[in-house]
Design an enzyme around this catalytic site. Structure first.
Site, mmCIF file in Angstrom:
data_model
loop_
_atom_site.group_PDB
_atom_site.id
_atom_site.type_symbol
_atom_site.label_atom_id
_atom_site.label_comp_id
_atom_site.label_asym_id
_atom_site.label_seq_id
_atom_site.Cartn_x
_atom_site.Cartn_y
_atom_site.Cartn_z
ATOM 1 N N HIS A 174 9.403 -25.546 -22.504
ATOM 2 C CA HIS A 174 8.283 -26.170 -23.221
ATOM 3 C C HIS A 174 8.745 -27.169 -24.276
ATOM 4 C CE1 HIS A 174 6.175 -22.642 -21.611
ATOM 5 N NE2 HIS A 174 5.045 -23.236 -21.895
ATOM 6 N N GLU A 199 -0.902 -30.030 -11.335
ATOM 7 C CA GLU A 199 -0.457 -31.267 -11.987
ATOM 8 C C GLU A 199 -0.303 -32.405 -10.996
ATOM 9 O OE1 GLU A 199 0.784 -28.308 -12.633
ATOM 10 O OE2 GLU A 199 0.560 -28.015 -14.804
#
Ligand code: TPP
Lengths: 329, 343
Positions: A132, A63
């Protein structure tokens, strides 16, 4: 031109990406599993077949580096759309967003800008637990140099991307994961929307419900129920979390004289705190009641369905908060 | 809208005529002069710091000049550069005028970043100089992206990415080498291995302290080079840049060098011995190259004195221009957060 066609929010985002890839050869999409897999939320399904691997680029699980590579590509003349699977994972790239992308314009005295668009999913409601589900958009909304967008409707999901790509500075687009299956009508053809203003989704005179992203639907549901009780709630969709459309917030607060902020993010130091403080600073004497807030519970998101529901703002909570204000009037 | 500072020096003060064009590729004398400029510029910075005129962090490059001067000689104007916070040398060797750096360090509007950046954030888009990142290893992803864009646009360019040995322990370093190698991007990674990350010696930071070996595991050609010898650096960088430019994918050079001075002006240097520093000082890159030129008859005392005089003039002019600069008005504090023509 054909008439408006039924579509999901997911399809609206995909359509926006497709249009951008067609319109400008500097645009490309990059992220984890955006290509062969079709996007972890199936947003980019089919785009690889249409545009090829150069422009729909699968990245490794890196990322920090693929967001940073988006910065470099933007500096060197491209218009990258970088997808980060979820806002939780975007924390691995936070350094690049905050310390480089957002700061570049200022620390170069205006000589370099980063025209980068970063998309990410946010929010709970799917029982995928703490790592999440969080709504961390306030973290990005905190940062000078960024523009932060939260499309809550199909039209915005389709229309915000192109102006975001046209912005010479970095734009973060936060898509609530619970919205991808939202259905509605997609007008034909590209129809860019303005990415500077909030929108009144439902007019009302008794109370303003300030919401964004996933909580717009929650506020709308609450407003529907309140109407049955004779309370007319206005639903204000912030749409742009940075820079906030402060005039729109104040105008609505002055009209209805009561404000409830509905935010899935945490209350402490969150977006709701900013909105509430702003209304209190600027419109205190015009209010009939203190600003109320309905926010996410201050816990990492639990897995069990009933706990998750209890941790997220529900229409019931909003109705109760409004009753508290109206009753007190 | 106020334009960005033009390259011509701001009005009045006498500036030297075009002193800062990039050094010719294999002109040994030009390389030596370039190192001399960097050395004297930084000594002046240290004086201005002691006088309280430059503040903040100031990281000097003294001892490492062969790296920036040698590597930069391998690049053309189409290439791009990503530097760190120890970057005065990179900026000067890339051809940025000394006065624009000096004005930046004095916090003036004429500075290359209008006084918003300071020593650690020098930028010059006209020279594809993407500067000045003070987050260790954070420039590597930028370099990967610049190279990606160049390739997608069909430009035949190399992105030179400088970083220290300290950066090698960061995840960004590994992610970036992996991605650049995976996508065969035209990045020339340049590790300025001065053996220390502040006070942490490389052997206490890296399980594999041979950086070139680590890089080779990512599938790119990687080589350790004597970073005190500007010609060795220029040769290695020239060859590596040519391969990278021809589409062979990324490469890495580990340039073994040493900083003679403290990490920054705040550093008491308790972590290394004076004897160690003295040992490395005997390999001063200016002396190494100066001796080589003298032996070849390319430099004598007169020519050396003349070079010193020109460099002193250039730096004096830079200080004069910077000192006569205008502080950015406080009313402009909030400018340059977004593009001024933005939505
Ligand atoms: C991410 C990050 N961590 C810590 C620091 C503080 N810091 C500044 S310079 C430095 C040492 C870096 O050493 P190296 O990369 O070898 O470069 P050198 O200073 O030797 O040129 C550290 C730890 C920083 N700037 N960024």
């Amino acid at each position: 031109m054909s008439a408006a066609a039924p579509a999901t929010y997911r399809e609206a985002v995909r359509e926006a990406i497709r249009e951008a890839l067609r319109r400008d050869d500097r645009v490309f999409l990059m992220g984890e599993d955006v290509g062969r897999y079709g996007g972890s939320y199936a947003v980019s399904a089919g785009l690889l077949e249409e545009f090829g691997e150069e422009r729909v680029r699968d990245t490794p699980l890196s990322e920090l580096t693929f967001v940073g590579a988006g910065i470099g590509a933007a500096l060197a003349g491209m218009r990258p759309i970088v997808e980060v699977m979820t806002i939780n994972f975007s924390l691995l790239a936070l350094d690049q967003v905050v310390n480089t992308a957002a700061a570049m314009r200022h620390m170069s005295g205006g000589r370099l800008g980063v025209p980068l668009v970063i998309r990410m999913a946010t929010g709970g409601g799917r029982q995928v637990a703490a790592q999440h589900s969080h709504s961390l958009e306030a973290w990005y909304a905190h940062v000078p140099g960024l523009r932060v967008l939260a499309p809550a409707t199909i039209e915005d999901a389709r229309g915000m991307l192109w102006p975001a790509l046209a912005d010479p500075d970095p734009v973060v687009i936060v898509e609530h994961a619970g919205l991808y299956n939202l259905r509605g009508e997609l007008p034909p053809g590209p129809a860019p929307v303005d990415i500077a203003s909030a929108a009144v989704r439902r007019p009302g005179r008794d109370v303003t419900l300030v919401a964004h992203g996933g909580t717009v639907a929650v506020a709308a549901e609450a407003a529907g129920r309140l109407a049955a009780e004779g309370v007319e709630a206005e639903v204000l969709d912030l749409r742009v979390l940075r820079p906030l459309d402060r005039p729109a917030i104040l105008a609505s607060a002055r009209r209805t004289r009561r404000v409830v902020v509905v935010d899935e993010g945490w209350r402490t130091c969150g977006l709701s705190a900013e909105v509430a403080a702003h209304v209190a600073e600027e419109a205190f004497y015009e209010l009939e009641a203190p600003v109320a807030r309905v926010c996410g519970a201050e816990v990492p998101m639990p897995y069990a369905g009933h706990l998750e529901r209890a941790a997220m703002p529900q229409a019931d909570d909003v109705v109760a908060a409004v009753r508290g204000l109206v009753g007190g009037a | 809208m106020t334009g960005r500072p033009a390259d011509g020096p701001p009005g009045g003060a006498g500036a030297p005529a075009a002193p800062s064009a990039p050094a010719g590729a294999r002109d040994g004398l030009a390389l030596w002069r370039r190192m001399l400029l960097v050395r004297r510029f930084e000594e002046t910075c240290a004086e201005l710091y002691a006088a309280g005129r430059i503040r903040g962090f100031l990281h000097l490059y003294v001892g490492e000049e062969a790296v920036a001067a040698g590597a930069m000689a391998a690049l053309g104007p189409e290439d791009a550069v990503v530097a760190t916070y120890r970057e005065h040398a990179h900026a000067l060797c890339r051809g940025m005028p000394a006065w624009s750096l000096m004005a930046e360090m004095l916090g003036m509007a004429e500075g290359c970043s209008r006084g918003r950046g300071g020593s650690m954030h020098l930028f010059d888009p006209s020279r594809r100089f993407y500067g000045g990142n003070a987050i260790v290893a954070a420039g590597l992803p930028t370099a990967v992206g610049v190279a990606l864009a160049d390739r997608m646009r069909g430009r035949r360019a190399v992105t030179a990415c400088f970083f220290g040995d300290g950066a090698v322990a960061e995840g960004a370093w590994h992610e970036s080498l992996n991605l650049a190698a995976l996508w065969r991007l035209p990045v020339l990674f340049l590790c300025e291995n001065n053996r220390y990350a502040m006070g942490t010696e490389i052997t206490r930071a890296l399980a594999e302290p041979r950086v070139a070996r680590l890089a080779a595991r990512y599938g790119m050609p990687a080589e350790a080079v004597d970073g005190m010898d500007v010609e060795a650096v220029a040769d290695a960088a020239g060859a590596a840049a040519a391969r990278v430019r021809d589409g062979a994918g990324p490469a890495l050079l580990e340039l073994e060098t040493y900083r003679f001075r403290a990490h920054s002006m705040y550093d008491a240097e308790r972590y290394r011995s004076k004897a160690e520093v003295a040992r490395w000082r005997r390999r001063d890159p200016l002396t190494v190259q100066g001796d080589r030129l003298r032996a070849a008859g390319a430099l004598d005392d007169d020519a050396a004195a003349e070079a010193e005089r020109r460099v002193a003039e250039e730096i004096a002019a830079a200080v004069a221009i910077a000192s006569a600069g205008t502080p950015e008005p406080v009313e402009d504090l909030l400018r340059f957060v977004h593009a001024e023509e933005a939505l």
